[in-house]
Scaffold this active site. Sequence first.
Site: not given
Ligand code: NAI
Length: 252
Positions: A158, A191
């Site tokens: 990651y 987040i």
């Molecule tokens: P989440 O798990 O709530 O949402 C991620 C979404 O991406 C889901 O709807 C999932 O189905 C979709 N997804 C996963 N693999 C996929 C693929 N191969 N193709 C298309 N869609 C796909 O996660 P969240 O927390 O909203 O994360 C979103 C972004 O923010 C990610 O890149 C994560 O690394 C980044 N991020 C999140 C943080 C956190 O603490 N939640 C902190 C910093 C960055």
Amino acid sequence: MAVYDVAGKVAVVSGGGSGIGAACALTLARSGAKVAVADVQIDAARAVVSAIGDAGGDAHALEADVADPTSVVNMVQATIERFGALDVGVNNAGIGGDHALTGDYPLDSWRSVMSVNLDGVFYCTRAEIGAMRANGGGSIVNMASVLGAVGWPESVAYVAAKHGVVGLTKSAAIEHAADGIRVNAVGPGFINTPLIARDLDEGSIALLADLHPQGRIGEAQEVAELVAWLASDAASFATGTYYAIDGGYLAR
Ligand code: NAI
């Protein structure tokens, strides 16, 4: 909540079915953008589209796997077919991966995290640049993390992928400034989304909160506010930069 200068623009948000991506899609739509909500989980994308519709916005659900370059090209083409152009790409889809020391890190988890979190952002950026060049410019926002700037134990894939996202963002921004395409990366602190809730109990989340000088983890909407600004013409001189939004996490 502010309203951003994106009226009439067309945006695609990958991973738009949950968490930060859903907040970005809703915020862009509320500001007048037409939004393609793309997710590997089509039902999740449809639910966000339905919420946007209920709020009076214009959105369309797309099934897309960012780890598959053909699926990404189709995602961009379908957005243009539906809405006529592409102005904004929010490359947000991401996964967490296994937790293990680097010396023991499972090879399959390394590959799957790289495929989604780094290859996926590259495929999206590449396809979006092609569409935006033809359209006179645009804004690409790549979702990194504070872990695109510093390390974190037992998450080597990651952390490496997120550092990679920052690097590819800078290179693409330099190359395509003359095409009117801005490319930026966003670095959220921890987040409150299903990504975190899936992995951690309340005690662990409280420990994470303490790492942020504000004493809490962030909300998806707080990230979406920055993304919507970067997408908008108000950010016309912003390109090639990594913007942390982290409650002070990186300031320590
Ligand atoms: P989440 O798990 O709530 O949402 C991620 C979404 O991406 C889901 O709807 C999932 O189905 C979709 N997804 C996963 N693999 C996929 C693929 N191969 N193709 C298309 N869609 C796909 O996660 P969240 O927390 O909203 O994360 C979103 C972004 O923010 C990610 O890149 C994560 O690394 C980044 N991020 C999140 C943080 C956190 O603490 N939640 C902190 C910093 C960055």
